[in-house]
Design a protein around this motif. Structure first.
Motif, short mmCIF file in Angstrom:
data_model
loop_
_atom_site.label_atom_id
_atom_site.label_comp_id
_atom_site.label_asym_id
_atom_site.label_seq_id
_atom_site.Cartn_x
_atom_site.Cartn_y
_atom_site.Cartn_z
N ASP B 195 29.81 30.67 -53.48
CA ASP B 195 29.61 30.57 -54.92
C ASP B 195 30.88 31.04 -55.61
N GLU B 196 31.67 30.10 -56.09
CA GLU B 196 32.95 30.37 -56.78
C GLU B 196 33.85 31.31 -56.00
N PRO B 197 34.28 30.90 -54.80
CA PRO B 197 35.12 31.80 -53.99
C PRO B 197 36.48 32.04 -54.62
N ALA B 198 36.97 31.14 -55.49
CA ALA B 198 38.32 31.31 -56.02
C ALA B 198 38.32 31.97 -57.39
N PRO B 203 47.14 32.27 -58.13
CA PRO B 203 47.43 31.01 -57.43
C PRO B 203 47.75 31.20 -55.95
N ARG B 204 48.45 32.31 -55.63
CA ARG B 204 48.82 32.51 -54.23
C ARG B 204 47.58 32.79 -53.38
N LEU B 226 30.47 24.43 -51.50
CA LEU B 226 31.02 25.43 -52.43
C LEU B 226 30.86 25.02 -53.88
N ILE B 227 30.65 26.03 -54.70
CA ILE B 227 30.66 25.86 -56.14
C ILE B 227 32.03 26.31 -56.58
N GLU B 228 32.71 25.56 -57.43
CA GLU B 228 34.03 26.01 -57.82
C GLU B 228 34.40 25.45 -59.18
N HIS B 229 35.14 26.25 -59.92
CA HIS B 229 35.69 25.79 -61.19
C HIS B 229 37.15 25.43 -61.05
N ASP B 230 37.79 26.05 -60.07
CA ASP B 230 39.22 25.86 -59.89
C ASP B 230 39.46 24.51 -59.24
N MET B 231 39.91 23.54 -60.06
CA MET B 231 40.03 22.17 -59.55
C MET B 231 41.09 22.05 -58.47
#
Lengths: 461, 295
Positions: B195-198, B203-204, B226-231
């Motif tokens: 769930d939103e791992p990033a 960025p690194r 995965l759920i993610e917002h970071d495209m």
């Protein structure tokens, strides 16, 4: 150089002036506060009239104590503390030297305890040892064991249990009733009492599984009261408030501790005394307490112990890792209750008499206070807290010289709870996480480092 | 209905069918279906409040769905209906592990202990449900050594070996995220739900996370949802993207298809209501011409 010296000198005189000023203020405040409370006192004279007694001397003593105290605080204690704080911040983290004592102190403590009764007997004689072995040794060790048992529930699993004394009562009554109705011996009934208490632990556990925090505390408190009220009112079995008396004593491999010719004293060719039984009981409770410690240490390194601690830290994360939190909580309740049951049956065999009065809420509160003061989860801290709290209150009885100061009507025991409470406030301000706030990790890759109390959680239910 | 779904799908590990979740008067998820392929990285994206985390909570048993069926099919062929299992058995038996949007670690335990707690069920069996272990049977000691080895393996993968003996609460944010993934992997899952791992990574760290996830998939064959917002993460590593808006699926296909799907663009950037009709009309035209996109 001279310049520096003169600055420090002027700073010193400035400090003294400030301390004097503050001392005068403190004196004025004390005078204002106590002039009516202490300075004047209403008494009844022989004709039942109210008369005003003036106690200016006592008032002056109060004011003087406040002034001197404030002066010392500002002039000496505060600069010293600030200096020490500064020194600590400036000094780099020094790795503490591990001495032989700090590494092996727990073994040393056990050895000392093993030699405690013979040393006491050698010092004060067989009859004189009674008080020291019974009031100090046994009494403290019972609380150490109870607090270690409760530590499993509160310290490791983070479930706040205010009714722990219920399991103590179950253990005590299991032994008292089963031995008087069926004539079973202590050694048979000890495990049975533990098992029965564990069963009651599970029975308590089921309804409170869904509760957390304050709600859990209230229900466990109620459970403790239910057990006590049942013991009072089920008079056909428990004899109510009269209690069960004439409980059989424990035997050592069938040898009784009495005045008969088969008794321990006669067999050993020793003069007849009740001290031998007390010394035997001392080793018995020492053994039981050591068993509790051993099992706790072992369990912490096992998956169930880690699951308890994980449950304290985060219950949802536990479930996401496939841990059945229901059985985990129940085993915590059952294990803690079992040791409470062992301690209870020991209590019954030691007193020879049990009544519901021994299992009031105050007992639960004292046991919990020991766990919290010692540092939740730490066996060492809890043992220290038990010695301080229980030993401290016992010592108050011994302070007969206080009668010389406060007059013959002064009974220090009456101030027991006042001092108990004060000590708890002081310890909690000084060490908010208890005597031993850090946590020993159960496994390590490179080196075992204690975990600061600021990271561990208290649990939420 | 499913735009651009890969028709080559053969072996789905997770099948979500007609899932609905109602909270009082709010329909958080409405008739949502999708499939996650074995060995692939499937991403679930959508604007805030679209119901992504609710879908996750239904899959991992933290919510019981109002309607629908969630089928987990293991490599061995065993099938589990996740909506019927209690949450801890979804990890224990169905082998679905998860992480949380707001990190949930055992902050007072060391990093190593966190990974050992994750191996609870395995160690419980080895210790004869505590009883044999209490008496120091060698089987438990052996299992305990193995569990530390497994933990060491995942610590290396998550580059946390240096911090193994530190309390987990002392780790920086990015390391806590990696620890949570390592911990989930220690349960030995076949499907890993992140769930939103990033979230909150620089960025690194985000690049390092991509590498870690791809390594997990390559080395263990674990499927990832995965759920993610970071495209940058989604488009870089996922094989299959499902887009959710207001509890409904609006797009489903490979990253390139989804990126250019006008409905998705509309959902993220927002268009006038009339324009949506227009846009949809355009898509249908294009689909008619090309015989369906996403191929």
């Amino acid at each position: 150089m001279a310049n520096v010296a003169s600055t420090t000198a002027s700073a010193g005189s400035e400090l003294t002036a400030r301390a004097l000023r503050e001392a005068v203020f403190a004196g004025l405040i004390t005078l204002g506060m106590f002039v009516l409370f202490v300075g004047l006192k209403t008494d009844q004279n022989i004709r039942n009239e109210l008369i005003l007694t003036q106690r200016w001397g006592l008032l002056a003593a109060f004011v003087a104590i406040a002034m001197v105290g404030r002066f010392l605080m500002v002039a000496y204690v505060q600069p010293r503390l600030a200096q020490r704080k500064g020194a600590k911040a400036a000094a780099p983290d020094v790795v503490k030297e591990e001495t032989f004592f700090s590494r092996n102190w727990s073994k040393i403590a056990v050895v000392l305890l093993l030699f405690y009764p013979p040393v006491i007997v050698a010092l004060v004689g067989v009859q004189g040892s009674l008080k020291w072995v019974d009031n100090f040794g046994i009494q403290i060790l019972i609380y150490v064991m109870l607090a270690w048992g409760l530590n499993i529930v509160v310290g490791l699993a983070g479930l706040l249990d205010l009714g722990y004394v219920a399991f103590y009562a179950v253990g005590a009554y299991s032994y008292a009733l089963l031995s008087s109705y069926f004539g079973l011996s202590f050694w048979v009934l000890l495990p049975i009492a533990g098992l029965l208490a564990a069963c009651w632990g599970v029975i308590l556990g089921f309804p409170v599984l869904r509760l957390r925090g304050d709600y859990l505390a209230i229900v466990t408190l109620a459970f403790g009261e239910i057990i006590r009220l049942v013991l009072i009112n089920w008079t056909e079995v428990t004899k109510g408030t009269f209690g069960v008396s004439g409980i059989a004593k424990a035997t050592l491999f069938g040898i009784k501790f009495d005045a008969t010719k088969d008794g321990f004293a006669a067999m050993m060719g020793l003069p007849i005394s009740s001290a031998y039984y007390k010394i035997f009981l001392f080793y018995l409770i020492l053994g039981l307490a050591m068993l509790t410690a051993f099992v706790t240490i072992r369990l912490r390194r096992m998956p169930i112990g880690r699951a308890w601690e994980a449950l304290r830290e985060d219950e949802i994360a536990c479930r996401s890792l496939g841990i059945n939190t229901v059985t985990t909580k129940l085993t915590a309740f059952a294990t803690g209750a079992m040791f409470g049951g062992f301690a209870g049956s020991f209590f019954a065999v030691r007193q020879g008499f049990v009544s519901p009065e021994s299992f009031v809420f105050l007992e639960s509160a004292v046991i919990l206070a020991i766990v919290v003061l010692g540092g939740m989860g730490s066996l060492t801290g809890i043992a220290i807290a038990a010695v301080v709290m229980i030993g401290g209150t016992e010592i108050l009885r011994e302070l007969t010289f206080l009668k010389m100061i406060f007059g013959p009507a002064f009974t220090p025991e009456l101030y027991r709870m006042l001092i108990f409470g004060l000590a708890m406030v002081v310890v909690m301000v000084w060490k908010p996480r208890g005597f031993v706030g850090s946590r020993e990790p159960t496994a390590f890759l490179r080196e075992r480092r204690a975990i600061s109390g600021s990271f561990t959680k208290e649990g939420h239910g | 209905m499913a735009f651009g779904t890969d028709t080559m799908t053969k072996d789905p590990i997770l099948k979500v069918e007609r899932l609905s979740m109602r909270f009082g008067g709010l329909m958080a998820i409405n008739d949502f279906s999708f499939e996650a392929e074995r060995g692939e990285i499937t991403a679930l994206i959508g604007p805030n409040g679209a119901g992504k985390t609710t879908v996750f909570n239904c899959i991992t048993g933290f919510y019981k769905p109002t309607m629908g069926m969630i089928t987990m099919r293991q490599k061995s062929g065993a099938e589990f209906l996740l909506e019927r299992l209690p949450d801890f058995e979804i990890t224990k038996k169905a082998k679905v592990a998860r992480t949380f949007q707001n990190i949930r670690m055992f902050s007072g335990l060391t990093v190593l202990e966190n990974l050992l707690v994750a191996q609870h069920n395995k160690l419980m069996r080895a210790s004869g449900y505590t009883i044999l272990g209490l008496f120091g049977f060698p089987a438990y000691r052996e299992a305990s050594r193995e569990s530390i080895e497994l933990a060491r393996h995942w610590l290396e993968k998550a580059s946390l070996t240096e911090r193994a003996d530190d309390p987990a609460g002392d780790l920086p944010y990015g390391a806590q995220r990696r620890l949570e993934i390592a911990r989930a992997m220690c349960t030995g899952p076949e499907l890993l739900c992140l769930d939103e791992p990033a979230a909150g990574l620089n960025p690194r760290e985000s690049l390092a996370l991509n590498a870690l996830l791809q390594e997990i998939r390559r080395d263990t064959g674990t499927s990832i949802l995965l759920i993610e917002h970071d495209m940058s993460v989604v488009m870089e590593i996922s094989d299959h993207v499902v887009v959710l808006e207001y509890g409904q699926k609006i797009s489903d296909g490979n990253p390139d298809f989804v990126k250019n799907d006008p409905r998705v663009i509309a959902a993220y950037l927002g268009v006038e209501d009339e324009e949506v009709e227009e846009v949809i009309g355009e898509i249908e035209e294009i689909e008619g011409e090309h015989g369906g996109p996403g191929q």
